[in-house]
Design an enzyme around this catalytic site. Sequence first.
Site, PDB file in Angstrom:
ATOM      1  N   LYS A   1       0.997  -1.356   0.048  1.00  0.00           N
ATOM      2  CA  LYS A   1      -0.110  -0.270   0.051  1.00  0.00           C
ATOM      3  C   LYS A   1       0.552   1.326  -0.024  1.00  0.00           C
ATOM      4  O   LYS A   1       1.984   1.582   0.040  1.00  0.00           O
ATOM      5  CB  LYS A   1      -1.194   0.247   1.004  1.00  0.00           C
TER       6      LYS A   1
ATOM      7  N   LEU B   1      -7.599   8.001   3.529  1.00  0.00           N
ATOM      8  CA  LEU B   1      -7.287   6.597   4.058  1.00  0.00           C
ATOM      9  C   LEU B   1      -8.203   6.461   4.405  1.00  0.00           C
ATOM     10  O   LEU B   1      -8.368   5.934   5.619  1.00  0.00           O
ATOM     11  CB  LEU B   1      -6.061   6.520   4.290  1.00  0.00           C
TER      12      LEU B   1
ATOM     13  N   SER C   1      -9.684   0.787   3.253  1.00  0.00           N
ATOM     14  CA  SER C   1      -8.827   2.284   2.206  1.00  0.00           C
ATOM     15  C   SER C   1      -7.604   0.912   1.379  1.00  0.00           C
ATOM     16  O   SER C   1      -6.910   1.715   0.871  1.00  0.00           O
ATOM     17  CB  SER C   1      -7.591   2.873   3.155  1.00  0.00           C
TER      18      SER C   1
ATOM     19  N   ILE D   1      -7.764   0.548   9.941  1.00  0.00           N
ATOM     20  CA  ILE D   1      -8.654   1.321  11.733  1.00  0.00           C
ATOM     21  C   ILE D   1     -10.256   1.639  10.886  1.00  0.00           C
ATOM     22  O   ILE D   1     -10.566   1.931  12.151  1.00  0.00           O
ATOM     23  CB  ILE D   1      -8.554   2.958  10.849  1.00  0.00           C
ATOM     24  N   GLY D   2     -10.812   0.818  10.811  1.00  0.00           N
ATOM     25  CA  GLY D   2     -12.247   0.568  10.343  1.00  0.00           C
ATOM     26  C   GLY D   2     -12.515  -0.264   9.356  1.00  0.00           C
ATOM     27  O   GLY D   2     -13.407  -0.524   8.959  1.00  0.00           O
TER      28      GLY D   2
ATOM     29  N   SER E   1     -10.177  -0.952   6.205  1.00  0.00           N
ATOM     30  CA  SER E   1      -9.362  -1.512   5.098  1.00  0.00           C
ATOM     31  C   SER E   1      -8.379  -2.738   5.301  1.00  0.00           C
ATOM     32  O   SER E   1      -8.029  -2.578   3.629  1.00  0.00           O
ATOM     33  CB  SER E   1      -8.440   0.256   5.406  1.00  0.00           C
TER      34      SER E   1
END
Length: 542
Positions: A133, A182, A208, A229-230, A232
């Site tokens: 990434k 992101l 992301s 973080i959620g 991704s």
Amino acid sequence: MASAWETHARKARDILQQSIPKQWMVPANQLPPATQLNVVDFPRTSGILTDKELAITEMSATTLVERMGEGQISAEEVVVAFLKRSVVGHQLLNFATEFMAEKAISRAKVLDRYYKETGKLVGPLHGVPVSVKEHIGIKDLTLNGGYAAWVDDIAMEDALLLQCLEKAGAVFHVRTNQPQSLMHLCCSNNLTGTTLNPYNRLLTPGGSSGGEGASMGFRCAPLGIGTDIGGSIRCPAAFCNGYGFRPTARRNPTSGLKSPEPGQESILGVVGPLSSQSIEDLNLFQRAVLNQEPWDIETSLVPVPWKDARPTKNMTVAIMWDDGCIRPHPPVLRALKHAQKKLQGIGIKVVDWEPYKHGHGWDIISSLYFPDAAASQRALIAQTGEPILPLTEWAFQYSRPAPLAVGEGWELNHQRDIYRDEYHALMKSRGVDFILCPAYVGVAPVLGESHYWNYTAIWNILDQPAVVFPSGLNVDPQLDAVDKSYQPRTVVDEREWKKYAPERYTGAPIGLQLVGRHFKDEDTLAAASLISTALEEQMAKL
């Protein structure tokens, strides 16, 4: 005259275009037409890869290392095969931000010389191509993180994770796309554009780490690196028929990653692996990194080596059919029922899981995502005047209208910790080892429609390890008809339910998510391996 952001965006596009190995591009008139939505099988008819190269790109990282260790294939053969497939994949999906072909081939030759001279492999990832990434730093390369304002920023050294992987023998051959901010579950920015899903190019590959999702789905690499973080890592894996792992925070090293909010600790992002082939490869990645004791350099990490955990049927898996807020779409519910039947058939104890205060968890995490009311992100975007994309604004609106006061932040952190303890205690009291649940409300969303995150974000606020894997099923209009009797519970539930019609998601794979207890990372991967294998065996019989 071009605006500042357009000038910066052109630089990013030039870096990408100049890096593409043109000798492996498919002539434009031989590419599938835009009307062909599913392109996963195109490498076989592209004329770019030989039969041997096709076979190599369909092997797992574990198998590749075994074959190289036996001298059956060389690292250079492996790297070239995956570079070719990546170039073809980029033409169809726009998943890359930069190719590193010369450096990757040079590195492979060094590995081959070492093997020839010693008869040994450099390490457990010897010769394995890994896609990366873009906001994960690689020395001397740009590091824009999806923002026009950062296009000229250069990484001074490799991220610590990459240093560990390289010592283990990995080869980095392509960098992958991410959305502006992101913070989308889609993958679009003003620099290199929008990435598409290889199973249906009208759908998102997720975000992301969307470039990584596409990379795994098209098999441009056996392993990839994303951040989460959620959701991704997990949503791109689920949307693209891959595997992805969100470790407990502070296990994998994160130094050298670029983000607009360094030092924000209320909700920690993590970095972790994606795989195109197997959970075994996720385990291989984790062991290769943590056996190098990165906590001796990044001292905020927990000093916990990766331990061996054997899959066992002596466990209780609870199925969460619904998070109590948003009802999953019919394909996801069908996949959960399929998994339930299969697990019961092999003797695993399966119970139902009643979700605990998931709306409350979302209230906490959404308030903590942007503690400065997204001021740092908005300032970055304003520097060059680049347009704020719709899903960026969507994410920003989750923040409080004004920055959190110190006391407000403390209170949210306090509520977070209470919630974590309560959830953990509830799993223990119910005798539940793992929770099997959706990774998203549906399969891969139509581009621009990824609005609901909490089937993954809830495990970020709880900081529980979670792994995504294919169910082996795809959307079927005959089996996944709209449930016209369903009455949505809220406006948000209605919004998500109205999106569903099976013909909008033709061919989309259905991923599932397995969640373990805090710091039970190895056990979670072991359990997911057992479950995934059971589902694969079932599909082989069909």
